[in-house]
Design a protein around this motif. Structure first.
Motif, PDB file in Angstrom:
ATOM      1  N   GLU A  47      31.908  37.607  47.050  1.00 20.96           N
ATOM      2  CA  GLU A  47      32.861  37.441  48.160  1.00 20.96           C
ATOM      3  C   GLU A  47      32.572  36.182  48.964  1.00 20.96           C
ATOM      4  N   SER A  48      31.294  35.970  49.280  1.00 19.19           N
ATOM      5  CA  SER A  48      30.943  34.859  50.163  1.00 19.19           C
ATOM      6  C   SER A  48      31.247  33.514  49.493  1.00 19.19           C
ATOM      7  N   ALA A  49      31.000  33.422  48.198  1.00 10.59           N
ATOM      8  CA  ALA A  49      31.306  32.172  47.494  1.00 10.59           C
ATOM      9  C   ALA A  49      32.816  31.968  47.426  1.00 10.59           C
ATOM     10  N   LEU A  50      33.561  33.024  47.119  1.00  5.46           N
ATOM     11  CA  LEU A  50      35.024  32.911  47.014  1.00  5.46           C
ATOM     12  C   LEU A  50      35.640  32.526  48.356  1.00  5.46           C
ATOM     13  N   ALA A  51      35.042  33.030  49.442  1.00  8.72           N
ATOM     14  CA  ALA A  51      35.597  32.788  50.776  1.00  8.72           C
ATOM     15  C   ALA A  51      35.507  31.312  51.161  1.00  8.72           C
ATOM     16  N   ARG A  52      34.557  30.575  50.564  1.00  9.90           N
ATOM     17  CA  ARG A  52      34.399  29.157  50.916  1.00  9.90           C
ATOM     18  C   ARG A  52      35.343  28.251  50.149  1.00  9.90           C
ATOM     19  N   ALA A  53      36.078  28.800  49.177  1.00  8.21           N
ATOM     20  CA  ALA A  53      36.865  27.951  48.283  1.00  8.21           C
ATOM     21  C   ALA A  53      38.267  27.706  48.812  1.00  8.21           C
ATOM     22  N   ASP A  54      38.839  26.550  48.458  1.00  8.73           N
ATOM     23  CA  ASP A  54      40.269  26.331  48.665  1.00  8.73           C
ATOM     24  C   ASP A  54      41.050  27.264  47.757  1.00  8.73           C
ATOM     25  N   THR A  55      40.566  27.444  46.545  1.00  5.69           N
ATOM     26  CA  THR A  55      41.243  28.276  45.562  1.00  5.69           C
ATOM     27  C   THR A  55      40.243  29.219  44.911  1.00  5.69           C
ATOM     28  N   PRO A  56      40.245  30.487  45.325  1.00  8.21           N
ATOM     29  CA  PRO A  56      39.336  31.439  44.693  1.00  8.21           C
ATOM     30  C   PRO A  56      39.854  31.871  43.322  1.00  8.21           C
ATOM     31  N   LEU A  57      38.988  31.850  42.326  1.00  9.95           N
ATOM     32  CA  LEU A  57      39.329  32.322  40.986  1.00  9.95           C
ATOM     33  C   LEU A  57      38.338  33.444  40.670  1.00  9.95           C
ATOM     34  N   PRO A  58      38.666  34.662  41.087  1.00  3.27           N
ATOM     35  CA  PRO A  58      37.670  35.735  41.066  1.00  3.27           C
ATOM     36  C   PRO A  58      37.287  36.224  39.673  1.00  3.27           C
ATOM     37  N   LEU A  59      36.032  36.642  39.568  1.00 10.75           N
ATOM     38  CA  LEU A  59      35.520  37.295  38.368  1.00 10.75           C
ATOM     39  C   LEU A  59      35.384  38.791  38.640  1.00 10.75           C
ATOM     40  N   VAL A  60      35.563  39.604  37.584  1.00 10.31           N
ATOM     41  CA  VAL A  60      35.305  41.035  37.751  1.00 10.31           C
ATOM     42  C   VAL A  60      33.817  41.192  38.071  1.00 10.31           C
ATOM     43  N   SER A  61      33.516  42.134  38.915  1.00 11.51           N
ATOM     44  CA  SER A  61      32.128  42.269  39.373  1.00 11.51           C
ATOM     45  C   SER A  61      31.332  43.174  38.446  1.00 11.51           C
ATOM     46  N   GLY A  62      30.020  43.144  38.627  1.00  9.51           N
ATOM     47  CA  GLY A  62      29.142  44.042  37.887  1.00  9.51           C
ATOM     48  C   GLY A  62      28.692  43.530  36.534  1.00  9.51           C
ATOM     49  N   VAL A  63      29.007  42.256  36.219  1.00  9.50           N
ATOM     50  CA  VAL A  63      28.566  41.699  34.937  1.00  9.50           C
ATOM     51  C   VAL A  63      27.173  41.079  35.129  1.00  9.50           C
ATOM     52  N   PRO A  64      26.207  41.427  34.282  1.00 11.50           N
ATOM     53  CA  PRO A  64      24.884  40.806  34.414  1.00 11.50           C
ATOM     54  C   PRO A  64      24.984  39.300  34.219  1.00 11.50           C
ATOM     55  N   GLU A  65      24.153  38.546  34.944  1.00 13.39           N
ATOM     56  CA  GLU A  65      24.277  37.084  34.904  1.00 13.39           C
ATOM     57  C   GLU A  65      24.248  36.525  33.480  1.00 13.39           C
ATOM     58  N   TRP A  66      23.383  37.060  32.615  1.00 15.11           N
ATOM     59  CA  TRP A  66      23.237  36.480  31.278  1.00 15.11           C
ATOM     60  C   TRP A  66      24.511  36.602  30.456  1.00 15.11           C
ATOM     61  N   LEU A  67      25.402  37.548  30.829  1.00 14.31           N
ATOM     62  CA  LEU A  67      26.676  37.701  30.112  1.00 14.31           C
ATOM     63  C   LEU A  67      27.850  37.099  30.868  1.00 14.31           C
ATOM     64  N   SER A  68      27.584  36.536  32.050  1.00 10.18           N
ATOM     65  CA  SER A  68      28.685  35.997  32.853  1.00 10.18           C
ATOM     66  C   SER A  68      29.431  34.850  32.170  1.00 10.18           C
ATOM     67  N   PRO A  69      28.823  34.085  31.234  1.00 11.41           N
ATOM     68  CA  PRO A  69      29.619  33.058  30.549  1.00 11.41           C
ATOM     69  C   PRO A  69      30.823  33.623  29.789  1.00 11.41           C
ATOM     70  N   LEU A  70      30.734  34.897  29.370  1.00 10.56           N
ATOM     71  CA  LEU A  70      31.876  35.502  28.668  1.00 10.56           C
ATOM     72  C   LEU A  70      33.067  35.686  29.602  1.00 10.56           C
ATOM     73  N   THR A  71      32.821  36.124  30.833  1.00 11.19           N
ATOM     74  CA  THR A  71      33.939  36.287  31.767  1.00 11.19           C
ATOM     75  C   THR A  71      34.302  34.966  32.447  1.00 11.19           C
ATOM     76  N   ALA A  72      33.302  34.138  32.764  1.00 10.86           N
ATOM     77  CA  ALA A  72      33.556  32.946  33.590  1.00 10.86           C
ATOM     78  C   ALA A  72      34.444  31.921  32.889  1.00 10.86           C
ATOM     79  N   VAL A  73      34.472  31.960  31.554  1.00 10.30           N
ATOM     80  CA  VAL A  73      35.314  30.984  30.858  1.00 10.30           C
ATOM     81  C   VAL A  73      36.794  31.360  30.930  1.00 10.30           C
ATOM     82  N   ILE A  74      37.082  32.638  31.176  1.00  7.77           N
ATOM     83  CA  ILE A  74      38.483  33.092  31.166  1.00  7.77           C
ATOM     84  C   ILE A  74      39.326  32.416  32.256  1.00  7.77           C
ATOM     85  N   PRO A  75      38.908  32.440  33.541  1.00  9.33           N
ATOM     86  CA  PRO A  75      39.724  31.723  34.534  1.00  9.33           C
ATOM     87  C   PRO A  75      39.873  30.240  34.199  1.00  9.33           C
ATOM     88  N   ALA A  76      38.878  29.660  33.548  1.00 16.58           N
ATOM     89  CA  ALA A  76      38.991  28.249  33.151  1.00 16.58           C
ATOM     90  C   ALA A  76      40.045  28.081  32.060  1.00 16.58           C
TER      91      ALA A  76
END
Lengths: 345, 345
Positions: B288-317
């Motif tokens: 939330e805190s990171a998204l709140a600082r953005a001009d354009t928030p592109l949210p990720l679903v929560s609860g994903v362990p960091e090591w697997l976050s590249p799987l979700t993080a590429v989708i908004p891109a």
């Protein structure tokens, strides 16, 4: 005269100083590369020093035929899971020797009992204190935020090390001719800057090179970018063809670095695709045929062996960076929001 | 529906197929990483596969605590001076398995008697034929020139290998939940694309991430670039601060990838410098805190362990890349002058 220009013009003297003062240090440092238990070289660096590291990747790889890799500092600092460095010799390259991430990689290597070497312009820096051996860059104080003579001496130190590892007297003799060659290159490059006035309205550029000059491409991009605030990027021709060429359109400047040698054809082979897209090619080369294909020839003095061509090839890029800044009315000694020493974890 | 969108939406099914079909292959391949004589991992790749390789650099480095390096194909092909690979396990990543430079690195490793592994979507390809073991990407045929499901499955294969090397049942269970999570991420990201209409007039962008998502930054940049022909680039925040930030000015879009985890603070720490320059920040995060600082928030679903976050993080891109192309009136299935398979030496 700006600090940038004065230090750019000082490069031949700075290189000569390095070669005369650091020969025995280079020979002492070379011994560690010949250890039986060394299977690869690990380099830690940031900024311009990472471009010297790219040069080392080709040169040291060929000197003792072992692969050269770059450290991922975040594994040491952010994740606190440093890898086992069994088989490594670890080299830190940093002009200031002050960035904590670079020093932390050498500190870990030392904890693991691996040999360490620092290439730095400050022999009393935190980086130097973590190293078994230090090659001092001997560049003297650098005032300009954009590195010129410290970059040249970083790659000069790598070249000196290459000759020492190979015990290669012919290579050393070739290297010792380079200060005089650099002198001529600087004159030649300043004489060719008028060609650049047609680029006053550009918004960015792409630099392309391969092999020993892959690091030169990154350094050229960084230098133009720092001084002109333009978006400038570097690619190998092979990587460029795997997608990124999509962004190159009509009028976009492409700086091709293609001195005579094994890597030249790989660079000139993408010119047709670039011309088809309407890119404007600035060619850094000592070869008539390559220069003849360019919109803007940026000639290199001829007769330089390919392995030393990064020393001359960066000069037209430095002069181009200075000229692009002037065309945009920018002060090269105060690049937008940059500081001389950057501390990152 | 374009091939791009249809294959983008197929990613959860493609990942599920990989996980169910390649488990035993991953376990067989993992054995070679545990050999006593393996001191480092060498990866050869190009294009999107190099971004999967960057993920592997963090993950495999942490799995068996050995450094992971990238091959310099020109030493094998152009200079014909391949290094000694004593101590290496050599991995080739290529969706087509067709690029000669990648296959040549594995061929040399085999000549030297080193273990080799191919990650490829074509198990009959030249690359697969050079490998002792093959992890098939199981992505099915990909029609879109811009890779989506083959990229996801490349990083999925790396994650599967990571879990197998560590014999880590908890990691495997986390990975097996990802197809369902990807499904939700795709819905969420398509729902947030209207936010992007304010970027119709941009000329480029910079993507910033670190650690496990450093490869995601490069993939995001490549995807936006391929589809929109904009000049898009990727940096770690540390590298960005060492000079390249000079080119970031008012209105320039910066895509920051900062999911919760150890690397988040390194990314958010540069936001102040970017805001000072007037950059517009698009934030890919589940925090939330990171998204709140953005001009354009592109949210990720929560609860994903960091090591697997590249799987979700590429989708908004990927969705951003598609939207940027639409804003520029471009056909995502015919990106400017690109071909599906690129052959480079």
């Amino acid at each position: 005269m700006s600090w940038l220009e004065s230090e750019l013009r000082e490069q031949p003297a700075a290189l000569a100083r390095l070669l005369s003062r650091q020969r025995s240090n280079a020979e002492a440092a070379a011994a560690a590369f010949r250890r039986d238990d060394v299977r690869y070289v690990l380099i830690a660096s940031r900024g311009s020093s990472s471009n010297a590291a790219r040069y080392a990747q080709y040169l040291l790889g060929r000197a003792n035929r072992v692969p050269v890799m770059f450290a991922t500092p975040s594994l040491y600092t952010i994740y606190e899971q440093p890898p086992s460095l069994d088989g490594a010799i670890v080299v830190g390259i940093s002009q200031s020797g002050a960035s904590p991430d670079v020093a932390s990689v050498l500190a870990e290597a030392r904890r693991q009992g691996r040999p360490t070497l620092a290439l730095t312009n400050d022999a009393e820096s935190p980086l130097a204190r973590q190293a078994d051996a230090v090659l001092s860059l001997e560049a003297g104080e650098e005032h300009s935020v954009a590195a010129t003579k410290t970059y040249t001496n970083s790659i000069g130190a790598v070249a000196l090390l290459f000759a020492a590892i190979g015990g290669d007297g012919a290579a050393r003799a070739e290297l010792e001719r380079m200060p005089e060659v650099l002198e001529r290159q600087i004159e030649l490059s300043f004489a060719t800057t008028p060609h650049l006035d047609g680029y006053a309205a550009v918004t960015g550029a792409t630099v392309v090179a391969r092999g020993v000059n892959y690091g030169t491409a990154h350094e050229a991009a960084l230098k133009i970018r720092e001084l002109s605030s333009l978006v400038v990027e570097a690619y190998s021709p092979a990587d460029l063809m795997h997608g990124p060429i999509a962004a190159i359109g009509r009028g976009w400047p492409v700086v091709a670095i293609a001195p005579a040698g094994p890597a030249q054809e790989s660079v000139t082979s993408v010119l047709a695709a670039l011309e088809e897209r309407g890119a404007r090619v600035l060619m850094i080369s000592d070869s008539e045929s390559a220069l003849a294909r360019a919109d803007t020839p940026l000639p290199l003095v001829s007769g330089v062996p390919e392995w030393l061509s990064p020393l001359t090839a960066v000069i037209p890029a430095q002069v181009t960076a200075k000229r692009f800044a002037a065309l945009r009315g920018l002060d090269v000694d105060n690049p937008a929001g940059l500081r001389k020493i950057t501390l990152t974890r």
